[in-house]
Enzyme design. Structure first.
Site, mmCIF file in Angstrom:
data_model
loop_
_atom_site.group_PDB
_atom_site.id
_atom_site.type_symbol
_atom_site.label_atom_id
_atom_site.label_comp_id
_atom_site.label_asym_id
_atom_site.label_seq_id
_atom_site.Cartn_x
_atom_site.Cartn_y
_atom_site.Cartn_z
ATOM 1 N N HIS A 62 0.808 -1.227 0.000
ATOM 2 C CA HIS A 62 0.000 0.000 0.000
ATOM 3 C C HIS A 62 0.845 1.282 0.000
ATOM 4 O O HIS A 62 0.627 2.199 0.802
ATOM 5 C CB HIS A 62 -0.967 0.011 1.192
ATOM 6 C CG HIS A 62 -2.127 -0.930 1.017
ATOM 7 N ND1 HIS A 62 -3.022 -0.830 -0.032
ATOM 8 C CD2 HIS A 62 -2.537 -1.978 1.771
ATOM 9 C CE1 HIS A 62 -3.937 -1.782 0.079
ATOM 10 N NE2 HIS A 62 -3.660 -2.502 1.157
ATOM 11 N N ASP A 91 -1.516 -5.765 -3.580
ATOM 12 C CA ASP A 91 -1.812 -4.502 -2.889
ATOM 13 C C ASP A 91 -0.565 -3.624 -2.773
ATOM 14 O O ASP A 91 -0.090 -3.294 -1.691
ATOM 15 C CB ASP A 91 -2.482 -4.730 -1.523
ATOM 16 C CG ASP A 91 -3.970 -5.063 -1.650
ATOM 17 O OD1 ASP A 91 -4.432 -5.293 -2.799
ATOM 18 O OD2 ASP A 91 -4.671 -5.075 -0.619
ATOM 19 N N ASN A 123 -6.483 -7.135 -4.380
ATOM 20 C CA ASN A 123 -7.748 -6.486 -4.760
ATOM 21 C C ASN A 123 -7.553 -5.011 -5.098
ATOM 22 O O ASN A 123 -8.423 -4.401 -5.723
ATOM 23 C CB ASN A 123 -8.816 -6.666 -3.670
ATOM 24 C CG ASN A 123 -8.440 -6.032 -2.352
ATOM 25 O OD1 ASN A 123 -7.324 -6.233 -1.858
ATOM 26 N ND2 ASN A 123 -9.333 -5.275 -1.779
ATOM 27 N N HIS A 124 -6.401 -4.419 -4.719
ATOM 28 C CA HIS A 124 -6.119 -3.030 -5.105
ATOM 29 C C HIS A 124 -5.422 -2.931 -6.459
ATOM 30 O O HIS A 124 -5.030 -1.833 -6.871
ATOM 31 C CB HIS A 124 -5.343 -2.312 -4.001
ATOM 32 C CG HIS A 124 -6.224 -1.997 -2.826
ATOM 33 N ND1 HIS A 124 -6.843 -0.773 -2.655
ATOM 34 C CD2 HIS A 124 -6.649 -2.785 -1.804
ATOM 35 C CE1 HIS A 124 -7.582 -0.815 -1.549
ATOM 36 N NE2 HIS A 124 -7.490 -2.020 -1.009
ATOM 37 N N HIS A 177 -3.667 -13.625 -2.489
ATOM 38 C CA HIS A 177 -3.916 -12.404 -1.728
ATOM 39 C C HIS A 177 -4.945 -12.577 -0.607
ATOM 40 O O HIS A 177 -4.736 -12.119 0.513
ATOM 41 C CB HIS A 177 -4.359 -11.278 -2.666
ATOM 42 C CG HIS A 177 -4.515 -9.968 -1.959
ATOM 43 N ND1 HIS A 177 -3.440 -9.264 -1.478
ATOM 44 C CD2 HIS A 177 -5.618 -9.253 -1.608
ATOM 45 C CE1 HIS A 177 -3.867 -8.163 -0.878
ATOM 46 N NE2 HIS A 177 -5.178 -8.127 -0.939
ATOM 47 N N HIS A 253 -3.825 -9.256 2.794
ATOM 48 C CA HIS A 253 -5.158 -8.653 2.656
ATOM 49 C C HIS A 253 -5.746 -8.095 3.949
ATOM 50 O O HIS A 253 -6.618 -7.245 3.902
ATOM 51 C CB HIS A 253 -6.115 -9.685 2.033
ATOM 52 C CG HIS A 253 -7.452 -9.169 1.595
ATOM 53 N ND1 HIS A 253 -7.616 -7.984 0.898
ATOM 54 C CD2 HIS A 253 -8.696 -9.688 1.736
ATOM 55 C CE1 HIS A 253 -8.909 -7.820 0.628
ATOM 56 N NE2 HIS A 253 -9.582 -8.825 1.136
HETATM 57 MN MN LIG Z 1 -6.236 -6.419 0.003
#
Ligand SMILES: [Mn+2]
Length: 307
Positions: A62, A91, A123-124, A177, A253
């Site tokens: 992130h 991510d 998912n990002h 993930h 995640h």
């Molecule tokens: Mn995630």
């Protein structure tokens, strides 16, 4: 360390120019769907790791370049030597202050040390029909590059769409993930459950892999408060692992302080976005092959990120 400094300088030079960043994404894309000496790429994006390879598994970043650099301080010396592979569980962007740098760094590693880097999809790194919240990456690109930021984002979406969605080491580990596709419950083989060489990943499968979380309840699965994916019980993780006769499911995640163990030791959650989340630890899962003993050993590592 000298070489890592040089890599960082190169990455900062690339992100200073959107044309160079697009070129990096295209170079990385060209390598994503290919097999190497350390692993085999199967459609629809399932990586089969060769026995004997040492794995170093990293969770959500992130945009946390400092935590990534803290990990690389110890791991960079392994690059260029063959049998050690770093697996990133996805991510890379959204939330943190250095999203572009973090994505560029993992792509630079991929283009430079191809057979030693596996970049999985989180998912990002979304398909257009399932955008997470927050998804500030496109805004960050436009703030940095103006109109060209949109072009960079489109290139990024193309790249995200071809990232592999799971990796496995037969007899040992499954890495992804979020969680296994629920088809593992009915499937009689790993190939069947993960649609290996039978076409594309279905939207359901993609959503379950990228979005699901383990839950400590005696259920197969229940709805997730995230509104996508499911909360899966031990029956799902143990069935998924049985299909590869594996020991551990390593996933990310969820925000945890380094790592967390669940499902009676079957599921390891690892997380590395310490700074955006205000945590004091980053986690690392090492799975190292002992040639003398002819077996793998699991090391769970926690350390403080250096800023
Ligand atoms: Mn995630």
């Amino acid at each position: 360390m000298g070489k890592l400094d040089e890599v960082l300088r190169n990455v900062l030079n690339i992100v200073s120019d959107p044309r160079k960043l697009i070129e990096l994404m295209r170079n990385a894309s060209g390598k994503i769907k290919a097999s190497t000496g350390n692993y085999v790429f199967h459609e629809p994006g399932i990586i089969e790791v060769e026995k004997g390879v040492n794995l170093h598994i990293i969770g959500d970043l992130h945009g946390d370049i400092h935590s990534l650099l803290t990990i690389l301080e110890n791991k960079f010396e392994l690059m260029g030597k063959g049998k050690d592979v770093m697996v990133f569980l996805g991510d890379y962007v959204d939330r943190g202050d250095y999203q572009i740098e973090t994505l560029a760094m993992v792509l630079y590693l991929k283009t430079t040390f191809n057979d030693q880097i596996i970049l999985l999809r989180g998912n990002h790194e979304p398909p257009s029909w399932l955008i997470p919240q927050p998804h500030d990456f496109p805004k960050v690109l436009v703030e940095r590059y103006g109109e060209q930021g949109e072009e960079v984002y489109n290139e990024a979406l193309n790249l995200f769409n071809i990232l592999p969605i799971a990796a496995y080491l037969p007899g040992e580990l499954l890495m992804l993930h979020g969680g296994p596709p629920l088809r593992v419950l009915e499937a009689s083989s790993f190939q069947e459950a993960f649609s290996i060489n039978t076409g594309k990943a279905s939207p359901e499968m993609l959503e379950e892999i990228l979005w699901s979380d383990p839950v400590e309840l005696n259920v197969e699965f229940i709805d997730s408060p995230r509104g996508a994916g499911v909360l899966y019980g031990k029956r799902v993780s143990s069935k998924a692992l049985s299909l590869i006769r594996g020991k551990y499911l390593v996933r990310s995640h969820e925000m945890v302080n380094g790592y967390r163990i669940g499902h009676d030791g079957l599921v390891i959650t690892v997380f590395d976005a310490a700074i955006p989340y205000g945590l004091d630890s980053i986690g690392l899962v090492e799975y190292l092959y002992d040639t003398g003993k002819n077996r793998y050993e699991l090391n769970l590592v926690k350390k403080s990120p250096k800023i």
